[in-house]
Structure formats: C-alpha cells, structure tokens
Write an enzyme that holds these catalytic residues in place. Structure first.
Site, PDB file in Angstrom:
ATOM      1  N   GLU A 159       0.829  -1.218   0.000  1.00  0.00           N
ATOM      2  CA  GLU A 159       0.000   0.000   0.000  1.00  0.00           C
ATOM      3  C   GLU A 159       0.861   1.264   0.000  1.00  0.00           C
ATOM      4  O   GLU A 159       0.752   2.110   0.893  1.00  0.00           O
ATOM      5  CB  GLU A 159      -0.980  -0.028   1.190  1.00  0.00           C
ATOM      6  CG  GLU A 159      -1.926  -1.222   1.118  1.00  0.00           C
ATOM      7  CD  GLU A 159      -3.098  -1.182   2.102  1.00  0.00           C
ATOM      8  OE1 GLU A 159      -3.104  -0.336   3.019  1.00  0.00           O
ATOM      9  OE2 GLU A 159      -4.018  -2.014   1.950  1.00  0.00           O
ATOM     10  N   GLU A 215      -4.991  -8.816  -0.436  1.00  0.00           N
ATOM     11  CA  GLU A 215      -5.698  -8.546   0.832  1.00  0.00           C
ATOM     12  C   GLU A 215      -7.166  -8.343   0.517  1.00  0.00           C
ATOM     13  O   GLU A 215      -7.510  -7.466  -0.284  1.00  0.00           O
ATOM     14  CB  GLU A 215      -5.155  -7.282   1.524  1.00  0.00           C
ATOM     15  CG  GLU A 215      -3.809  -7.482   2.170  1.00  0.00           C
ATOM     16  CD  GLU A 215      -3.346  -6.287   3.004  1.00  0.00           C
ATOM     17  OE1 GLU A 215      -4.197  -5.567   3.574  1.00  0.00           O
ATOM     18  OE2 GLU A 215      -2.129  -6.078   3.054  1.00  0.00           O
TER      19      GLU A 215
HETATM   20  O1  AHR Z   1      -4.883  -6.283   7.020  1.00  0.00           O
HETATM   21  C1  AHR Z   1      -4.745  -5.166   7.824  1.00  0.00           C
HETATM   22  C2  AHR Z   1      -4.106  -3.995   7.097  1.00  0.00           C
HETATM   23  O2  AHR Z   1      -4.944  -3.563   6.074  1.00  0.00           O
HETATM   24  C3  AHR Z   1      -2.795  -4.269   6.385  1.00  0.00           C
HETATM   25  O3  AHR Z   1      -1.708  -4.184   7.236  1.00  0.00           O
HETATM   26  C4  AHR Z   1      -2.758  -3.185   5.358  1.00  0.00           C
HETATM   27  O4  AHR Z   1      -2.034  -3.570   4.204  1.00  0.00           O
HETATM   28  C5  AHR Z   1      -4.206  -2.918   5.051  1.00  0.00           C
HETATM   29  O5  AHR Z   1      -4.495  -1.589   5.055  1.00  0.00           O
END
Ligand code: AHR
Length: 520
Positions: free
Chosen positions: A201, A324
């Site tokens: 990110e 994610e």
């Molecule tokens: O999964 C939790 C967080 O969410 C991670 O660390 C980040 O990449 C995302 O914003």
C-alpha cells in the site's frame, strides 16, 4: 360479541401471517447452464491463499507459541492450528505484512532467539515485537504446510540493499558470507521463494506515494531481486485499493514490463465507513444485504482493473493478485483496537464464497488472492483463546472449495431472480463451476437470501453429470457462529436435496447457504 370480533380478527391476522410465511418459504427458481464445452483458465490454487501479518495474535499465540509453551507444539508451532491448516491445504502464505512489512528489518528476526532485538510494533497496538518468529520460522512453517512463500519486502523504511541481502540469504546456494550465515543459523539448503511483493500500500501506510514515484521505486527494487535461475520468484508490484483505477493505469504504463503481477486490496465494511464499520455479531437483515452488496462490488473492481491491464498486457502475462481482501468489522468489545480481532459468522461464510466465486470466474487474470488474515485477525480461518482453538465458518468454505484448486473454470449462464430487502437487491444465487484434471465436475452454489430456499435447475452442456455428492454450510441464524464452548455449531453437513431430472439436476439450496458439489 366483542369476543367473537376479537377471535375473527385474530384468525384473519393468523391467515395473513401464515400466507406470508408460506410465501417467504416458497423457493425462488433459477436456471443454470454450465458450459463444460467451453473450459476457461486454470484456477490457480493461489486464489485460496492466506495472509499472515505481525498483527495482534496472528503470529504470536495464533501459530507460534515457542518450544517452552504448555500448549502442545512442534518446535514452537502449535499442533492444533497446524493440523487444521494442513487440512485446508494452504496454497500460499503472504508474510510479514501488510503495513508491518514497511517497518520490518529482516536481520532482527535471525540468529539465536533470545538475543533478537525487541521493537515496537507501531502499526498494530504499539506492542513489543519480540522477533521470535522471523525468516527461518516463516519458511519452516511454509514447508510444514506445503504452502508457497510470498514475502512482502520493506520499501517504506528499508533499502534496496537490505532487500537484496535478504533475498540472497534466503535463496543462495553459494558459499557467500550471507549464505553461510544462513547455514550457521541452522539452514543448509536455500529455501524456495515463490513470490516477492515490493512494498505494501505505497499510496497509504507504505509511504503515501504518488503512483509515478512508486513506479520508479518499484523498478529500482525489482531489478535488484537477484536469485539463482531455478529459484526466481514472481515479482509483484503494489497495486490499487478499490476504484483507484489511475494507480493501475500508471503502474502498468510505467513498470508493466518489469512485473509478474500487480496486487489489489479491497475490504468489505458493512457501513462502508472506516470509523464505524459495523459489528461482526449483532446485525439485522438490512446489514446482511448491505454487507453482501458491498462485497459483490469486488466483481466490478476486478473487471475494471483487468480491463486496464488488458490494454497494456493483452496476452495476460501479468497476474492480478488480490493479496488482501475480506470482511472488516469493529473489533470485538473489550479487545485491543490495534489487534483487529473479530468473530466470524455464517454471513462471513457466504461472503467468502461470493468472493471465491468472483475470483474463480476471473481466473484468466486473477491468479492469487489472500484473505486477511489467517489467524485471530479480521476474517480469520482460526480463532484461539490461549490453549483453546476453533475453526470459523469462513474456514469451512475454504475447506469445501478445495476441489476447485487447479481445475479449469467453466463459464455459466445463470438466470436467477434478485433477493430484495428494503431498497436493496442483490442476485439471489451465485455460482462457480469447474472441471478437475480427472474430469470431475465441481459446482459451488450460494443462496444469498436468508429466508427463502432457491431451486436451481442445472444442466451441463458438453458433459453428463451423474453421481452427485455435495456438502452444505448453513445455520439457523444469519449470525450463527462457533464459540470456544461450542466450536462445532457451524460446520458442513452432507447435502441430499438434489434430484436428477432428464439431463438436468434440480438442486434445492436452503436459505443463506453455501453448497459445493462434485459430480462424475
Ligand atoms: O490487514 C490489515 C491492514 O490492512 C494491512 O496491514 C494493510 O495492508 C491494510 O491496510
């Protein structure tokens, strides 16, 4: 007289109520054609991947308890969690973050455990990170699970040199100082490094960068990933969140020729708001449909990011990795807000199935997806409370979907009504179909309506489907869940509500259910 009148009114109300109840229990009808004559892309097993960040009780307590723990363990990994993860056949494990990756320095996590430095985990609760679980522990875990390895390397506060040296430490068979340091720390053979993600990110916690700036950073890092020819990881650039299509456009244009994959993140928040997301356990039917409606947006995001990628990469060489995803609720009351601990209900099972169906449908471009996160964090597979452990409804969906891994996706033509609640509507039925290498036909069907069954008239063109065998996951209430006291409340059961009629199968899905069938 008054009594007679009351009895008449009561009878009328009763009749209306039971007519409504009968109607609400009347199945909706759907027709489905599965194009076995038009097989599509292979469903990469990595679509069922996991993500494990140094966050809350994911690593520590979740899988790593240390050799001296009273919790039964194998060289420090807890046996109960290992056993359920082995059953799941985890295809790939992403580690060590998330946001944490951008403050992780790999040298902190090698060498004698008692001498490793203690750091503050600034992203997640400000707790002490003891570094007991580091490179050796991660790769050993992956080997124990038979999972592929996916490292996310520190771009935010790390350097190219730090990353290159980590990669050499992991993969070099040579007699270099770093390879010999790995040997001195107990590992002779190099490990297999399957995927490497450059940062996390970068538009947010990873450095708040512009896409153009990150594209240059990415190239600098990627060109310095040097490994032996038989151990070359797929290089993954950090991608967009949600509808940030301009990020994908810039990355593909500026760095496309140097990447094996581009990642994408998307979480489902019932309210759509980060300050009050909505609870995991207490919700009504409006929250149910709103959550599922939001999760179904994944399809549009995947399609639109893929369209941009198609323009730059028409041969689809570059994978889109949804590394994610999952449901993100308010933390359970009384727990550390920085630990992101949430319960997991039948709603999560349905949500997981809907997303897997989307990923599998887009298997030509989506070649990895990692649910966030594996243990005790967000939409977890496993929850622990010290020595107690349970598997969640989401775990069961991943376990039921195993026959899809490595199968060829089959396109479907589905004609199903909408499920409507208040002003919101979503498709009442979701489908994913595939054909395994051995010819087995696999079918996942989800009924999103929490009150009405769905009767699906399914036929296969180009294959004959006999010998139907299936399991169903459902429960009495939308929020039924497993607890440490009753860990088997939600679990799959044999499913028999399917009848052969000519060359079709009539399958009656219970309300709010996930069914996975295999046919020969
Ligand atoms: O999964 C939790 C967080 O969410 C991670 O660390 C980040 O990449 C995302 O914003």
């Amino acid at each position: 007289m008054a009594n007679k009148w009351l009895v008449a009114v009561a009878a009328a109300i009763g009749a209306i109520t039971s007519a409504w109840a009968a109607d609400s229990a009347k199945p909706i009808d759907a027709t489905l054609t599965i194009r076995a004559d038009k097989p599509g892309a292979t469903i990469d097993p990595a679509l069922h991947g996991q993500f494990m960040e140094h966050l809350g009780r994911n690593v520590y307590e979740g899988i790593w308890v240390g050799e001296g723990s009273s919790i039964p363990n194998t060289r420090g990994y807890r046996n109960d969690v290992l056993a359920v993860l082995r059953k799941l056949e985890v295809p790939v494990l992403r580690w060590p973050g998330g946001c944490f990756a951008d403050e992780y320095h790999w040298r902190d996590g090698i060498g004698e455990r008692s001498k490793r430095p203690h750091r503050v985990n600034t992203f997640w609760g400000g707790v002490i990170e003891p570094n007991e679980f580091g490179t050796h522990e991660f790769f050993e875990l992956a080997e124990m699970l038979g999972a592929k390895t996916y490292l996310s390397v520190n771009v935010g506060s790390g350097t190219v040199a730090e990353m290159s040296q980590w990669v050499e430490y992991i993969t070099s068979p040579s007699q270099s100082t770093l390879a010999n340091e790995r040997r001195a720390n107990g590992r002779d053979k190099p490990w297999k490094l399957d995927y490497i993600g450059v940062g996390n990110e970068p538009w947010g916690c990873g450095g708040d960068m512009r896409a153009e700036y990150y594209a240059d950073e990415y190239k600098k890092f990627a060109l310095n990933i040097k490994t032996p020819k038989d151990n070359t990881p797929i290089e993954v650039a950090s991608g967009a969140y949600g509808d940030k299509y301009d990020w994908t456009e810039v990355l593909m244009k500026e760095a496309g020729k140097h990447m094996g994959a581009l990642s994408f993140h998307q979480y489902t928040l019932p309210t759509g708001k980060w300050d009050v997301k909505g609870p995991a356990l207490t919700f009504n039917e409006n929250d149910w449909i709103m959550t599922l409606k939001r999760t179904l947006e994944m399809d549009e995001f995947v399609r639109k990011h893929s369209e941009i990628m198609d323009r730059h990469d028409p041969q689809k060489k570059i994978g889109l990795y949804v590394d994610e995803w999952g449901a993100w609720y308010d933390v359970e009351p009384g727990t550390n807000p920085g630990f992101l601990y949430q319960q997991n209900t039948l709603r999560d099972a349905v949500l997981a199935g809907l997303n897997l169906n989307i990923f599998q449908t887009h298997a030509d471009r989506v070649r990895m997806a990692n649910i966030a996160q594996m243990i005790n964090v967000l939409q977890a597979m496993v929850l622990t409370d010290k020595e107690k452990m349970l598997v969640t409804p989401t775990y069961h969906v991943f376990e039921m979907y195993r026959p899809f891994k490595g199968a060829s996706m089959l396109p479907v033509e589905l004609n199903a009504p909408q499920y409507t609640q208040g002003e919101m509507s979503i498709p009442a039925v979701s489908v994913s179909a595939a054909r395994g290498k051995d010819g087995t036909l696999v079918l996942a069907l989800i009924n999103t309506d929490p009150t009405r069954p769905a009767r699906v008239n399914a036929r296969w063109s180009g294959a004959s489907a006999r010998d139907f065998s299936a399991r169903v996951l459902t429960a009495p209430a939308m929020n039924t869940h497993n607890t440490f006291e009753k860990p088997a409340t939600v679990q799959p059961a044999p499913f028999k509500a399917a009848k052969r009629k000519g060359d079709a199968w009539i399958i009656e899905l219970p309300p709010k259910s996930v069914v996975v069938a295999t046919l020969h």
